[in-house]
Design a protein around this motif. Sequence first.
Motif, short mmCIF file in Angstrom:
data_model
loop_
_atom_site.label_atom_id
_atom_site.label_comp_id
_atom_site.label_asym_id
_atom_site.label_seq_id
_atom_site.Cartn_x
_atom_site.Cartn_y
_atom_site.Cartn_z
N GLY A 93 3.28 0.27 -3.69
CA GLY A 93 1.91 -0.02 -4.06
C GLY A 93 0.95 0.02 -2.90
O GLY A 93 -0.24 -0.23 -3.06
N TYR A 94 1.45 0.33 -1.67
CA TYR A 94 0.59 0.41 -0.49
C TYR A 94 0.38 1.87 -0.10
O TYR A 94 1.30 2.68 -0.23
N THR A 95 -0.80 2.20 0.39
CA THR A 95 -1.06 3.54 0.91
C THR A 95 -1.24 3.46 2.42
O THR A 95 -1.66 2.42 2.95
N LEU A 96 -0.93 4.53 3.09
CA LEU A 96 -1.08 4.56 4.54
C LEU A 96 -2.52 4.35 4.94
O LEU A 96 -2.84 3.59 5.86
N GLU A 97 -3.42 5.04 4.28
CA GLU A 97 -4.84 4.92 4.61
C GLU A 97 -5.67 5.29 3.39
O GLU A 97 -5.21 5.98 2.49
N SER A 98 -6.89 4.83 3.39
CA SER A 98 -7.78 5.12 2.27
C SER A 98 -8.27 6.56 2.35
O SER A 98 -8.14 7.24 3.37
N SER A 99 -8.88 7.00 1.27
CA SER A 99 -9.40 8.37 1.23
C SER A 99 -10.51 8.57 2.24
O SER A 99 -10.69 9.67 2.78
N SER A 100 -11.27 7.51 2.54
CA SER A 100 -12.36 7.64 3.53
C SER A 100 -11.80 7.88 4.92
O SER A 100 -12.37 8.63 5.72
N VAL A 101 -10.64 7.26 5.25
CA VAL A 101 -10.01 7.49 6.55
C VAL A 101 -9.47 8.92 6.63
O VAL A 101 -9.63 9.60 7.64
N ALA A 102 -8.82 9.36 5.55
CA ALA A 102 -8.31 10.73 5.52
C ALA A 102 -9.44 11.74 5.66
O ALA A 102 -9.32 12.75 6.36
N ASP A 103 -10.58 11.45 5.03
CA ASP A 103 -11.74 12.34 5.13
C ASP A 103 -12.29 12.34 6.55
O ASP A 103 -12.67 13.38 7.08
N PHE A 104 -12.32 11.16 7.19
CA PHE A 104 -12.79 11.04 8.57
C PHE A 104 -11.93 11.88 9.51
O PHE A 104 -12.43 12.63 10.35
N ARG A 105 -10.61 11.77 9.36
CA ARG A 105 -9.69 12.54 10.19
C ARG A 105 -9.91 14.05 9.98
O ARG A 105 -9.96 14.82 10.94
#
Length: 638
Positions: A93-105
């Motif tokens: 139920g945990y994700t490594l990072e949110s979509s905003s972090v992935a978009d930032f990278r």
Amino acid sequence: MPDFLERLPLRPASSTSSFDNEPVAGPSNGHYIANGHTETNGFRVTIRRVEPEGRGMYPDSTVDREEFVRLVLQGLRDVGYVEAAATLEAESGYTLESSSVADFRDCILTGQWGRVEASLTSLGVVMEEDLRYARFLVCEQKFLEYLENRQLDVALEVLREEITPLQQEAQRTHTLSGLMMCEPKDLYARAQWDGAAGRSRELLLNKLQRYIPSSIMIPPRRLETLLNQARQLQTNACIYHTSGRPFSLYIDHQCDRSEFPLHTTMILADHQDEIWHLAWSHDGTRLATASRDQSVIIWRIGADPNDCALEQRLREHANAISFVAWSPDNSVLLTAAEATIKMWNPKTGLCIKTVLGHEDTVCSLVWRKDGSGFISGGMDQKVLFWDKEGKKLDSLDAIPIRMSSVAISPDERWLVVAGMLANPSKLLVRAESSISSRSQSQSPRNGNGNQNPAFSTKHARFTVYDLQTKEEHASIDMPGEITSVAISGDSKFCLLNHSPDGVMLWSLEEPKLVRKYVGQKQTKHVIRSCFGGPGENFVLSGSEDANVYVWHKESGTPLEILQGHGEGSVNAVAWNPCQEAMFATCSDDHTVRIWGKDPPGFIPSVTDAAMEESLQQPGSAPREAPTLRWDDAREMFL
């Protein structure tokens, strides 16, 4: 298929997870999903989420389960286990990072600079100072990429309208403006930058990540960092750590005392007088020893006690020899006697050149890391810089120290000089000039072996210079005399032998005393200590009581007092750079001892036994044990 997986209609396999539910706000910074799907062997499967009680890894654990899972997710993806990571995300139920972090990278790695700047505040960079510097880093990358693409007008606009108003690092901004007319090949060198196609964007991401809360964007390779810290912690806790071999994470690491070089495995007795210095070749196969008998001997030393031979005896000096130093490729050996330096071919034993330039005893010689030249320091208060052929290049003159030791940090950032603070008194100068060569280069002894009155008011100084600019970084004064300096492999610390305080560890960046190593005796003579062991875990020093002292570097714990040398000082110690459990010591008793672990089935030879017996003084009790444990001898010096 396991019963917890529900087979669904076949879809093309994907390398990434596909979730029905977008991340929803949960109890952990939004990194939580209600349920999920993933692809396995071409099938879209639903993963049932596991919900253990509590927030810890175990009922009694203080380790947060979410942090643990996210670190594991990052580690899995780093090594390429993408599907395993997707399954873990769905099940936990945990994700490594949110979509905003992935978009930032993605924006950074693809150069979408406008979107990067807009994302900084949404990712938790709220302090104005941090925000301004993060924007400066982004604008700097953008500016360099425009220069690389020869878009000079746009680059100039970024410099004027975006970088300059941020008022960050004025010197760096000035340097950037000087790059405007650079060709790309010059741009890379002058900016120390490898271009948009290199690693510059990845490095920028790592820099920016320092300003984003770690709970939002985990620092790169964090799990590996924690495991390496665990290894280092165990290494530091292992007080007898002598194994350079990797050890397992499955169990706690601990080296046995029997692995430490506690025993004399060889005695080298071909010198006719006191031995003042010794140095290993960089491949660990040769040992050069310098003696008051005006000779240097080069020994071949193998791991087997029977593999030892005298290869060369160098005799052209007219005075006692106080120092030896090998070139990085072991092709040249430097020796110093009084004010004379000689360069030797260690294979043939022939003198290549006699180097003159000092006006008083040369106390120390050190090669540049690349072998391009060497540096000498002397009691004439001079540090001289030479090329590899022995031609003088530069000098530091009128240093107010009668130097006993000079050292260069391995990263070649620092030059450290140490010795007795020069006294302007003409009376004291005349008194010192009448002392014998041993007094000048080794120890202030008068004819009766006692401390010379001329040295009763000595004051020591060690000075740290920036090696590139030759400007003074810091200078420390103290009563007494500093007789040697050794710098750690990480270039952060220096080891000082100080009379009468013994052995001390000082930091170099902000010179301050870090630790003292107690027990060793040093009041009259030059004693040279060293770091030793894998990771430089140990500090070793000779002593005027004829013993060798060993401490654990990090804790300062005294480990061993090694006996064996005859009467007189043990003047220098040197750990073999390639043998993890071997070091050498030299003494006033005319011998060199090689210390190591006793190999399986090793029995001391008749020659060794006779040598041991010959070192005993008339009327003295025989030394039955090669070592004296610290606990047994504590009362000897407390």
